[in-house]
Design a protein around this motif. Sequence first.
Motif, PDB file in Angstrom:
ATOM      1  N   ASP A 173      19.016  10.475  -1.184  1.00 36.99           N
ATOM      2  CA  ASP A 173      19.276  11.915  -1.214  1.00 36.99           C
ATOM      3  C   ASP A 173      18.315  12.666  -2.123  1.00 36.99           C
ATOM      4  O   ASP A 173      18.348  13.898  -2.183  1.00 36.99           O
ATOM      5  CB  ASP A 173      20.715  12.174  -1.687  1.00 36.99           C
ATOM      6  N   ARG A 201      16.838  19.860  -4.513  1.00 36.74           N
ATOM      7  CA  ARG A 201      18.217  19.517  -4.158  1.00 36.74           C
ATOM      8  C   ARG A 201      18.423  19.518  -2.649  1.00 36.74           C
ATOM      9  O   ARG A 201      19.293  18.845  -2.134  1.00 36.74           O
ATOM     10  CB  ARG A 201      19.184  20.484  -4.837  1.00 36.74           C
ATOM     11  N   SER A 202      17.598  20.261  -1.936  1.00 31.65           N
ATOM     12  CA  SER A 202      17.669  20.304  -0.470  1.00 31.65           C
ATOM     13  C   SER A 202      16.339  20.828   0.056  1.00 31.65           C
ATOM     14  O   SER A 202      15.536  21.410  -0.685  1.00 31.65           O
ATOM     15  CB  SER A 202      18.811  21.208   0.004  1.00 31.65           C
ATOM     16  N   GLU A 203      16.100  20.615   1.330  1.00 26.88           N
ATOM     17  CA  GLU A 203      14.849  21.076   1.931  1.00 26.88           C
ATOM     18  C   GLU A 203      14.769  22.594   1.969  1.00 26.88           C
ATOM     19  O   GLU A 203      13.685  23.167   2.075  1.00 26.88           O
ATOM     20  CB  GLU A 203      14.704  20.495   3.340  1.00 26.88           C
ATOM     21  N   GLN A 204      15.924  23.260   1.889  1.00 26.12           N
ATOM     22  CA  GLN A 204      15.921  24.734   1.890  1.00 26.12           C
ATOM     23  C   GLN A 204      15.257  25.292   0.642  1.00 26.12           C
ATOM     24  O   GLN A 204      14.831  26.451   0.609  1.00 26.12           O
ATOM     25  CB  GLN A 204      17.361  25.271   1.998  1.00 26.12           C
TER      26      GLN A 204
END
Length: 522
Positions: free
Chosen positions: A445, A493-496
Motif C-alpha cells: 500500500d 497516501r494515494s495516487e490522487q
Amino acid sequence: MSGIEPVEHMARISGGIVNWRKLLLIAAVTLVSILYIPDAEQLWSAWLRQEEFSHGPLMFLVALYLLWRRRVLLDYPDRRGTILGVGAILLAVFVYALSIKAGIQNTRHLGFLLLIFGLFLTFGGVTYARFVFPSLILLPFVVPPPSFLNSNLSYGLQLFSSDLSVSWLRWVGVTVFQDGNIIDLGTLRLQVAEACSGLRYLYPMVGLGVLTAMLFDIPLWKRGLFVGIAAGVAIIMNSVRIFLTGLFVEITDMGISEGFFHLFEGWVFFLFSFVVTLGLCWITLKRSERKSLGRGVMSVPEPTGREPAPMALVPVTVALILCILFLPLATYLRHLEPSIPARASFNSFPLKINGMIAEEDLLPGVEQEILQLSDYFLGHYRTGEGPPITLFAGYYEQQSAGKTPHSPRVCIPSGGWKIEDLQTISLPRGDTTVPINRVLIGKGDQKLLVYYWFQQRGTFIANEYMAKFNLLWGGLTSSRTDGALIRLSLPLRSEQEIPEAEKRLAGFTQEVFRILPAYVPD
C-alpha cells in the motif's frame, strides 16, 4: 646436397631471422610488462580479496600452460596481419592511456591484453596471433568488471535468486513472505545480501566454462553454448542453495541451517555446480567430439609445407617506437595530480528549506561501506502534518573503481519496491532547464514519488550510462572526476495525491538547485 639442406634450414631458422624476431619481441613485451606492474599488483590483490575472482591465479597458470603447449607455432611466423597488429597496438595504447587519465582501473587490464596481442600479431603475423590468442581470451574472465556493471548485475541476481527460491519454497508448502531481498519465514528472516547474489559462482563458472570449451575440438557456436550453460547453472544453483537454506530453517533450527548454508556456500557447492556443468556440456557433444578431448586449443599440429617468412621491418619498427614512447607517456599520466575542487562540507548543509525543518539521519554502516562516499547528507524535511521530503546527496571527490554512485534504478527493486513509472522530465534551473529522473514506486500500500539525477562538474545527467561517459570524457579533458548522486523522495497516501506531490517536490527541488553548488561544485 640433400644431406646439407636440413642443416642450412636449421641455421636459417635458429640464426638470423627467428632469433632477432624473438629477441625484439621479448624486449617489447618485457618493456610493457614493467609498465603494467602497478596494475598487475592491483589485479593480484583483487584475486586474493574478492572471492568472485579467486580463480584468477588458476586461470593465469592455465594461460601459461597453453603458451607452452602451443609453442611450436613460434617457429613458423608469417607476415599476414602485421599492419593490423600496429593498429591494435595504437588502439591499446590509447585505451590504456585514457584509462589512466580517467582513473578507470578495469580497462587498463584489457588495454594491456590487447597490447600484448598486437605485439605478437605485428612480429609474427597470424601464426603468432594464433599462438597467444587462446591464453589472452582466458584472462578477461578474471578481470573485475566496472563497479557500476558489477553492482547492476549483483542487484539483479539478488532479486532473481530471491524470487526463484521463494517460489520453490511456496511450491513445497512453506509459508513465506518476501520483501525484496528479505525472505521472512515467520520464525526467521533471511536476507539475500550481495554476497548471496551468485557472483561468487557466476564469474568462476563462466571462466571455467570457457576453459572447458577449449578442451574439445568443437565449433565456435558450441563453445559459446558451453559458456552459456556454465552461467545458467551458476545462477540456478545459487537459487537452489537459498531454497535449501530456507527449507532447512523451516524443518530444523538456525544452528543447523547456518552450518548447511556455509557448507554449500563454499567449495563443495561450487564443485557440485561445476560437475553439473560438465555433465550438461558432455550431453551436448557428439561421439566424435567427445573423442577430441584434449585436442582443442591445448595443442596444435606443427605447420607443414611453409617456411618462416622474413620479419616485416616497418611494422616492427613502428611497434618498437610506440612501446618506447609509451613508457614516458604512461609514467607522466600516472603522476598527474587529480584536481579536487574546493567545496563546503555537508556538515553545514541547511536544515531549513522552504520553511521545512530537517531531521538529519545516518546511512547504515553496511551501506556506507558499499557506497564509499567522500561526503553525504541525509535528511527528512518536515512541516506541519504533511509527509516529509527525504533528501539524499552523496558526493565523490574522485570517482574510480568501486567509488561511483549506485543507480537508484537498480537499488530500488532490491528493497522490495516496484518501479511503477519511470520517465525523464525537465525542471527549470535559473535560465535553463535540467533533466532529472521522475520515478513512481510502490510496495504494498506504500507509494513514493522519487526524483534523482547525477551531477558532475555542473552537468545534470539523468541516464546512468551517460553519467559514465561523462566521467570518462571529464577524465580525458580535465583532471576532475568528482560527482554526486542527488535523490529526493516524498511518500504518497494515494495516487490522487500525485499532482500536489509533484508540485511540492518540484518546488523543493528548485530550492535544492540553488543551494547545491556550494556542496557539489560546478
